[in-house]
Every structure is written in structure tokens, then in C-alpha cells.
Motif scaffolding. Structure first.
Motif, PDB file in Angstrom:
ATOM      1  N   SER A 129       0.823  -1.202   0.000  1.00 12.47           N
ATOM      2  CA  SER A 129       0.000   0.000   0.000  1.00 12.47           C
ATOM      3  C   SER A 129       0.858   1.254   0.000  1.00 12.47           C
ATOM      4  CB  SER A 129      -0.929  -0.004   1.220  1.00 12.47           C
ATOM      5  OG  SER A 129      -0.170  -0.065   2.422  1.00 12.47           O
ATOM      6  N   SER A 130       1.913   1.246   0.780  1.00  8.43           N
ATOM      7  CA  SER A 130       2.819   2.387   0.808  1.00  8.43           C
ATOM      8  C   SER A 130       3.567   2.502  -0.507  1.00  8.43           C
ATOM      9  CB  SER A 130       3.807   2.239   1.964  1.00  8.43           C
ATOM     10  OG  SER A 130       4.690   3.336   2.012  1.00  8.43           O
ATOM     11  N   SER A 131       3.910   1.359  -1.113  1.00 10.03           N
ATOM     12  CA  SER A 131       4.628   1.358  -2.380  1.00 10.03           C
ATOM     13  C   SER A 131       3.794   1.981  -3.486  1.00 10.03           C
ATOM     14  CB  SER A 131       5.019  -0.068  -2.761  1.00 10.03           C
ATOM     15  OG  SER A 131       5.923  -0.600  -1.828  1.00 10.03           O
ATOM     16  N   GLU A 132       2.482   1.777  -3.440  1.00  8.23           N
ATOM     17  CA  GLU A 132       1.614   2.379  -4.449  1.00  8.23           C
ATOM     18  C   GLU A 132       1.673   3.899  -4.375  1.00  8.23           C
ATOM     19  OE1 GLU A 132      -2.242   0.789  -3.849  1.00  8.23           O
ATOM     20  OE2 GLU A 132      -1.680  -1.271  -4.379  1.00  8.23           O
ATOM     21  N   GLY A 133       1.659   4.424  -3.147  1.00 11.50           N
ATOM     22  CA  GLY A 133       1.772   5.868  -2.994  1.00 11.50           C
ATOM     23  C   GLY A 133       3.122   6.372  -3.456  1.00 11.50           C
ATOM     24  N   ASP A 134       4.193   5.638  -3.121  1.00  9.11           N
ATOM     25  CA  ASP A 134       5.538   6.012  -3.565  1.00  9.11           C
ATOM     26  C   ASP A 134       5.624   6.029  -5.084  1.00  9.11           C
ATOM     27  OD1 ASP A 134       6.451   6.341  -1.026  1.00  9.11           O
ATOM     28  OD2 ASP A 134       7.501   4.419  -0.901  1.00  9.11           O
ATOM     29  N   LEU A 151       6.509   9.120  -7.409  1.00  7.22           N
ATOM     30  CA  LEU A 151       7.675   8.993  -8.279  1.00  7.22           C
ATOM     31  C   LEU A 151       7.319   9.359  -9.718  1.00  7.22           C
ATOM     32  CD1 LEU A 151      10.664   8.128  -8.098  1.00  7.22           C
ATOM     33  CD2 LEU A 151       9.934   5.813  -8.711  1.00  7.22           C
ATOM     34  N   ARG A 152       6.165   8.894 -10.178  1.00  7.53           N
ATOM     35  CA  ARG A 152       5.718   9.231 -11.536  1.00  7.53           C
ATOM     36  C   ARG A 152       5.505  10.735 -11.682  1.00  7.53           C
ATOM     37  NH1 ARG A 152       2.529   4.532 -10.875  1.00  7.53           N
ATOM     38  NH2 ARG A 152       0.716   5.813 -10.312  1.00  7.53           N
ATOM     39  N   LYS A 153       4.922  11.353 -10.658  1.00 10.87           N
ATOM     40  CA  LYS A 153       4.713  12.806 -10.721  1.00 10.87           C
ATOM     41  C   LYS A 153       6.044  13.561 -10.764  1.00 10.87           C
ATOM     42  CE  LYS A 153       0.148  13.818  -8.829  1.00 10.87           C
ATOM     43  NZ  LYS A 153      -0.581  14.698  -7.894  1.00 10.87           N
ATOM     44  N   CYS A 154       7.006  13.100  -9.979  1.00  7.82           N
ATOM     45  CA  CYS A 154       8.330  13.739  -9.992  1.00  7.82           C
ATOM     46  C   CYS A 154       8.981  13.593 -11.362  1.00  7.82           C
ATOM     47  CB  CYS A 154       9.223  13.126  -8.918  1.00  7.82           C
ATOM     48  SG  CYS A 154       8.748  13.528  -7.224  1.00  7.82           S
ATOM     49  N   ASP A 155       8.862  12.399 -11.932  1.00  7.50           N
ATOM     50  CA  ASP A 155       9.434  12.176 -13.255  1.00  7.50           C
ATOM     51  C   ASP A 155       8.813  13.106 -14.284  1.00  7.50           C
ATOM     52  OD1 ASP A 155      11.039  10.169 -12.271  1.00  7.50           O
ATOM     53  OD2 ASP A 155       9.743   8.529 -12.958  1.00  7.50           O
ATOM     54  N   GLU A 199      -0.487  15.697   1.026  1.00 13.13           N
ATOM     55  CA  GLU A 199      -0.223  14.322   1.449  1.00 13.13           C
ATOM     56  C   GLU A 199       0.948  13.722   0.674  1.00 13.13           C
ATOM     57  OE1 GLU A 199      -2.531   9.973   1.586  1.00 13.13           O
ATOM     58  OE2 GLU A 199      -3.568  11.792   0.903  1.00 13.13           O
ATOM     59  N   GLU A 200       0.971  13.959  -0.634  1.00 19.21           N
ATOM     60  CA  GLU A 200       2.058  13.424  -1.467  1.00 19.21           C
ATOM     61  C   GLU A 200       3.393  14.065  -1.115  1.00 19.21           C
ATOM     62  OE1 GLU A 200      -0.513  12.376  -5.515  1.00 19.21           O
ATOM     63  OE2 GLU A 200       0.367  14.376  -5.226  1.00 19.21           O
ATOM     64  N   ARG A 201       3.350  15.362  -0.805  1.00 20.57           N
ATOM     65  CA  ARG A 201       4.581  16.057  -0.427  1.00 20.57           C
ATOM     66  C   ARG A 201       5.132  15.476   0.871  1.00 20.57           C
ATOM     67  NH1 ARG A 201       2.911  20.653  -2.089  1.00 20.57           N
ATOM     68  NH2 ARG A 201       1.939  21.288  -0.145  1.00 20.57           N
ATOM     69  N   LEU A 223       4.648  12.433   1.950  1.00 21.74           N
ATOM     70  CA  LEU A 223       5.137  11.093   1.625  1.00 21.74           C
ATOM     71  C   LEU A 223       6.521  11.153   0.993  1.00 21.74           C
ATOM     72  CD1 LEU A 223       4.471   8.050   1.520  1.00 21.74           C
ATOM     73  CD2 LEU A 223       3.423   8.455  -0.715  1.00 21.74           C
ATOM     74  N   LEU A 224       6.702  12.098   0.069  1.00 19.39           N
ATOM     75  CA  LEU A 224       8.004  12.247  -0.588  1.00 19.39           C
ATOM     76  C   LEU A 224       9.085  12.650   0.405  1.00 19.39           C
ATOM     77  CD1 LEU A 224       9.833  12.449  -3.104  1.00 19.39           C
ATOM     78  CD2 LEU A 224       9.016  14.815  -3.386  1.00 19.39           C
ATOM     79  N   LEU A 225       8.783  13.631   1.240  1.00 14.03           N
ATOM     80  CA  LEU A 225       9.777  14.102   2.198  1.00 14.03           C
ATOM     81  C   LEU A 225      10.125  13.027   3.216  1.00 14.03           C
ATOM     82  CD1 LEU A 225       8.431  17.737   2.771  1.00 14.03           C
ATOM     83  CD2 LEU A 225      10.490  17.064   1.517  1.00 14.03           C
ATOM     84  N   THR A 226       9.129  12.232   3.622  1.00 11.67           N
ATOM     85  CA  THR A 226       9.391  11.132   4.550  1.00 11.67           C
ATOM     86  C   THR A 226      10.289  10.089   3.908  1.00 11.67           C
ATOM     87  OG1 THR A 226       7.255  11.471   5.632  1.00 11.67           O
ATOM     88  CG2 THR A 226       8.329   9.340   5.962  1.00 11.67           C
ATOM     89  N   LYS A 227      10.001   9.740   2.664  1.00 12.35           N
ATOM     90  CA  LYS A 227      10.809   8.763   1.941  1.00 12.35           C
ATOM     91  C   LYS A 227      12.250   9.250   1.786  1.00 12.35           C
ATOM     92  CE  LYS A 227      10.851   8.523  -2.560  1.00 12.35           C
ATOM     93  NZ  LYS A 227      10.553   8.266  -3.990  1.00 12.35           N
ATOM     94  N   LEU A 228      12.402  10.502   1.411  1.00 10.38           N
ATOM     95  CA  LEU A 228      13.749  11.056   1.212  1.00 10.38           C
ATOM     96  C   LEU A 228      14.508  11.149   2.528  1.00 10.38           C
ATOM     97  CD1 LEU A 228      12.904  13.891  -1.345  1.00 10.38           C
ATOM     98  CD2 LEU A 228      14.051  11.727  -1.820  1.00 10.38           C
ATOM     99  N   SER A 229      13.788  11.493   3.602  1.00 11.81           N
ATOM    100  CA  SER A 229      14.426  11.587   4.905  1.00 11.81           C
ATOM    101  C   SER A 229      14.951  10.231   5.355  1.00 11.81           C
ATOM    102  CB  SER A 229      13.448  12.145   5.937  1.00 11.81           C
ATOM    103  OG  SER A 229      14.025  12.198   7.214  1.00 11.81           O
ATOM    104  N   LYS A 230      14.145   9.175   5.138  1.00 11.01           N
ATOM    105  CA  LYS A 230      14.584   7.836   5.512  1.00 11.01           C
ATOM    106  C   LYS A 230      15.727   7.371   4.622  1.00 11.01           C
ATOM    107  CE  LYS A 230      10.236   6.287   7.576  1.00 11.01           C
ATOM    108  NZ  LYS A 230       9.118   5.310   7.509  1.00 11.01           N
ATOM    109  N   SER A 231      15.675   7.766   3.347  1.00 10.59           N
ATOM    110  CA  SER A 231      16.755   7.403   2.433  1.00 10.59           C
ATOM    111  C   SER A 231      18.052   8.096   2.827  1.00 10.59           C
ATOM    112  CB  SER A 231      16.369   7.789   0.998  1.00 10.59           C
ATOM    113  OG  SER A 231      17.444   7.582   0.114  1.00 10.59           O
ATOM    114  N   GLU A 232      17.933   9.370   3.214  1.00 14.02           N
ATOM    115  CA  GLU A 232      19.105  10.131   3.644  1.00 14.02           C
ATOM    116  C   GLU A 232      19.666   9.554   4.934  1.00 14.02           C
ATOM    117  OE1 GLU A 232      21.714  13.482   2.964  1.00 14.02           O
ATOM    118  OE2 GLU A 232      20.160  12.587   1.748  1.00 14.02           O
ATOM    119  N   GLY A 233      18.769   9.053   5.787  1.00 13.73           N
ATOM    120  CA  GLY A 233      19.209   8.420   7.022  1.00 13.73           C
ATOM    121  C   GLY A 233      19.930   9.396   7.940  1.00 13.73           C
TER     122      GLY A 233
END
Length: 484
Positions: free
Chosen positions: A22-27, A31-35, A232-234, A236-246
Motif C-alpha cells: 500500500s505504501s509502495s503504491e503511494g511512492d 515517483l511518476r509525478k516527480c518524473d 499528502e504526497e509532499r 510522503l516524498l519528504l518522509t521517503k527522502l528523509s529515511k533514504s538520507e538516514g
């Protein structure tokens, strides 16, 4: 019945979290919007900057030197003067970009270099051309490092190679399209009293100005300012990037952060690697039409058209390499592969006079293909291993600035009296390809050694630093792992 909370697991290969479906669908949606919203305008920006930078090579074979009374090494001087401000201003521009919206800063730069490009079509002397080339270097300096920085801010480590390579192939498209466009524009020779080579600069500069005006409203800003995402999407993106940045953060540019950046061996080794490869880049960009003319093209227009399939080959291998590099989560092997193919091409070209024209023409495909296998991977590889905003912004700019020193090299090694064999040009390019391969090997071994030390806990002493310091040391954090 309440839905279960999605489980987040750790991907041991990348250090990034694996999400539930479910989270992957949002990601995937984000991702498509960013592209769709981030990459297209950056692609256009880079294509036009590359086109406006290399069109002097197309203008040269259409009479630029003759009409401006240029002789001896004047053309080389015109090439080299561009790189003085281009190199010096890359790092300052990226620091400014951290403070100014990209849509404002990059659009301004684009508007100004479009004006300067047009002015090249009206110069009446060599001095005027040199002045325009210097100003062109001033305004184009911030584009490449700025775009690389923006892409790095929107995508995770192993999402980035495909996106950066797609963006970077704008240079290939511009090279191919530049030959075709120049072929068409020189047909305007005599219109309005201007020679055909002047129309190359005038029309291409005007195109850049028009795009720069509309780009202010189309270019994406930073993720937290992304207007194309819902709230909501913003998040989600910032959370994903924050976790990726670690844990690798560097959000303050204080004295300690600057010291860590300037003394980081990875940045200088990555810069040397990129320098070795970009000698080929600028050699091809500035001299390919001239080399093709020397191989027996029946006219300058024929030489312009013959550049197109060579660039098309580079485009294809660049995209294939990007897909494979992200899929395999590996960088080093592709850099070495590109260097090997590049070296083979130059080895054949050094035998000019002893091999057929068809073989020499095929060697140009090898050079271009090897270049576009390695070059985009080198930039992303270093960016993947720079943790924290300022570390990545300045480190990427330093690498690109070092790479652009090759403009001085490429502008001097193709000596006119050595045509069509160009032993110095091909020989130096071959040697610099070896430098790139050696630097890549050193970077690979050094990163592997450092990962080993961190696995053994030999860097854990840094965990004793004050929290304020520990939170701003970027990839020096002992929990950060380097990409190979």
C-alpha cells in the motif's frame, strides 16, 4: 476492523526501507509525478545549454574563422576562455541555489546566456567573440551542477541513475540535433545580410530566451515547495527522502562542515575520474564535425549530418547502462567498461592512415558509446556517496568543475596542422581515459575499505561527538554505507 500498520523493513543492500504494497503504491504515484514535473524542464535546460556551448564547432566549419579574421590558435582561445568563469562559478552558484528557488535562479541564468548566444551572431571581430564566450561561461556555470543537485534532492540512491542519465542524454540529443539544426540554418546564408554561421547563433539563442521566459512557471522547486504534489504526497516524498538520507545530514555550512567537504578524498578522486572522461566529451563536442570533414565528408553539411547517428549510438547505450546500473545497484564496473570501450576507439583512431575510413568512422562510435557509458555513472556514483545537502551540493559542483578543466585540455590537443591524424589529440584523450579508470579503481577500493572499517566498528568513536556536531557530519557518520 482496523487496517494493520504497514511494516517497514530494512533493505540491507541499499540501507533504504522496503515498504508494504500500500505504501509502495503511494511512492510509485509520487515517483511518476516527480518524473513528469522535474525531469522534462531540466532536460530542456541542459539540451539548450549544451547546444549553445558547442554550436561554435558547427559555426567554425561554416566560415566563422574566415569572417572574423581568426588565425593560428584563435579558435582554441575562444574555446578556452569559456571555461575560466564556468569552472570558478560552479560552486558559488550551487551555494546560491540552496538559498534561491531553482525556478528563479536557473531561469535567470538561462535568459542571460540566451542573450549572449545571440550576440555571438552579431560580433564583427575575434575580440567580440572572446568576450561573448567569457560571458557565456559566466551564465552557464550554474546550470549543470544545479540540475544534478536538484535531481539528487528528489530521488533515492538507486532511483537516481536512470533519472540523471535521462537528463544527461540531453547533451547527446543536443549534439545530434545541433548538427541537423546547423545544417538547416546555414541555408539562411545571405538572408538579412548575415552569413549562415551567424544564423546558427541567432536562432539558437532566441530559442533559449523564449524557453527561459516560460520556465519560471514550469520548473520545479525544492521537494518541500513542490506545487505539483498534494500536501499528502509532499509529506510522503519528504518522509521517503528523509529515511533514504538516514543519519547522513549536513544542513549547516559552518567551519567544520566546510572542512569536511574540502578535505574529503572522495570528492577529489571523483573529480579526477570525471576529468579524465570529459576530455573525450569536449573533444567530441567541439571537434567531431572537423574530424568527420577530415575523414572525407564531401561537404561541411555532410559532416554535420554524419554526427547524428554517432550521437544516437551514445544515447542508446547511456539509457541501457543507467537501467542496468540501478537494477544491479552497482557503479564501478560500468565506469571501467566505458573506459575500455573509449580506449579501444582512440587506439583505432591513432592508427589513422593505416586503417580504412570506415574503420575510423566506426571508432568514433566506440568513443562516443564509451563516453556515455561511463560519464553519467561517474557523477551519480559520487553523489550517492555524499551525505547531506551541503555536502552533495558543493561536492557535486567541485566534481563538475574539475571535469570542466578538460575544456582547457581539449581546446589545445587537436592541432590543425596535424589533421586528419591528430596524434596529440587522440593520444592525450586515450591517456586521460586511463587516468579516469585509475581514479575509479582508487575510489572503488577506498570506499570498500571504508565500508569494512565501519562494519568492524572502527569509526564508532564519532558517535561520541556532541549531538549538534554529529547531526551535521554528512557521510562521515559511522552508520552511513558507501555505494560501490
Amino acid at each position: 476492523m482496523a487496517k494493520p500498520t504497514p511494516v517497514v523493513e530494512e533493505d540491507t543492500d541499499s540501507g533504504e526501507p522496503c515498504r508494504s504494497p500500500s505504501s509502495s503504491e503511494g511512492d510509485a504515484r509520487v515517483l511518476r509525478k516527480c518524473d513528469f514535473h522535474v525531469l522534462p524542464m531540466l532536460y530542456v535546460f541542459y539540451a539548450l545549454s549544451y547546444l549553445d556551448r558547442i554550436n561554435i564547432g558547427n559555426a567554425r566549419i561554416e566560415g566563422l574563422e574566415r569572417d572574423l579574421g581568426m588565425a593560428h590558435n584563435d579558435y582554441n582561445v575562444a574555446l578556452q576562455v569559456f571555461f575560466i568563469p564556468y569552472i570558478l562559478l560552479e560552486v558559488p552558484s550551487n551555494i546560491l541555489l540552496k538559498r534561491i528557488r531553482p525556478s528563479t535562479w536557473l531561469s535567470f541564468l538561462m535568459f542571460m546566456w540566451g542573450i549572449v548566444t545571440m550576440c555571438q551572431g552579431f560580433v564583427t571581430s575575434f575580440a567580440g567573440l572572446v568576450g561573448c564566450r567569457f560571458l557565456l561561461g559566466c551564465f552557464e556555470a550554474g546550470l549543470a551542477p544545479g540540475c544534478a543537485y536538484i535531481i539528487g534532492m528528489y530521488y533515492k540512491r538507486y532511483e537516481m541513475q536512470k533519472r540523471f542519465t535521462i537528463y544527461n542524454t540531453a547533451g547527446i540529443v543536443a549534439g545530434a540535433f545541433g548538427g541537423f539544426l546547423s545544417y538547416a540554418l546555414v541555408k539562411l546564408d545571405g538572408h538579412g545580410g548575415y552569413a549562415g554561421w551567424r544564423w546558427i547563433f541567432i536562432v539558437e539563442g532566441l530559442l533559449t530566451i523564449v524557453v527561459s521566459v516560460v520556465s519560471k512557471w514550469l520548473l520545479a522547486d525544492w521537494p518541500e515547495q513542490a506545487r505539483f504534489l498534494t500536501a499528502e504526497e509532499r509529506t510522503l516524498l519528504l518522509t521517503k527522502l528523509s529515511k533514504s538520507e538516514g543519519v547522513a545530514k549536513m544542513d549547516r555550512l559552518d567551519r567544520d562542515a566546510l572542512r569536511r567537504i574540502l578535505l574529503d578524498w572522495k570528492i577529489w578522486t571523483g573529480g579526477l575520474m570525471y576529468l579524465g572522461t570529459t576530455v573525450s566529451n569536449y573533444s567530441i563536442a567541439y571537434y567531431l564535425p572537423t574530424v568527420l570533414s577530415g575523414l572525407g565528408s564531401t561537404s561541411s553539411s555532410s559532416a554535420q549530418v554524419q554526427t547524428i547517428p554517432i550521437y544516437a549510438a551514445g544515447f542508446a547505450v547511456a539509457l541501457l547502462t543507467a537501467w542496468a546500473s540501478d537494477r544491479l545497484q552497482h557503479r564501478f564496473g560500468f565506469v571501467i567498461l566505458g573506459a575500455a570501450i573509449n580506449a579501444l576507439g582512440y587506439a583505432v583512431l591513432l592508427a589513422t592512415g593505416r586503417v580504412s575510413v570506415k574503420v575510423q568512422y566506426m571508432a568514433l562510435y566506440l568513443v562516443e558509446s564509451g563516453l556515455w557509458i561511463g560519464s553519467p555513472v561517474e557523477v551519480v556514483w559520487l553523489a550517492n556517496n555524499l551525505g547531506g545537502h551541503y555536502k552533495r551540493a558543493i561536492g557535486t559542483a567541485v566534481q563538475l568543475a574539475m571535469g570542466n578543466l578538460s575544456g582547457f585540455v581539449a581546446g589545445n590537443i587537436f592541432i590543425e596542422r596535424q589533421a586528419p591524424r591528430y596524434p596529440v589529440g587522440y593520444g592525450v584523450a586515450l591517456a586521460m581515459t586511463g587516468v579516469a579508470a585509475a581514479a575509479a579503481t582508487g575510489l572503488y577500493m577506498g570506499l570498500g575499505r571504508e565500508n569494512g572499517k565501519r562494519e568492524r566498528g572502527e569509526r564508532d568513536y564519532r558517535l561520541g561527538l556532541e549531538k549538534e556536531v554529529l547531526d551535521n557530519i554528512g557521510d562521515d557518520h559511522p552508520r552511513f554505507r558507501f555505494a560501490l
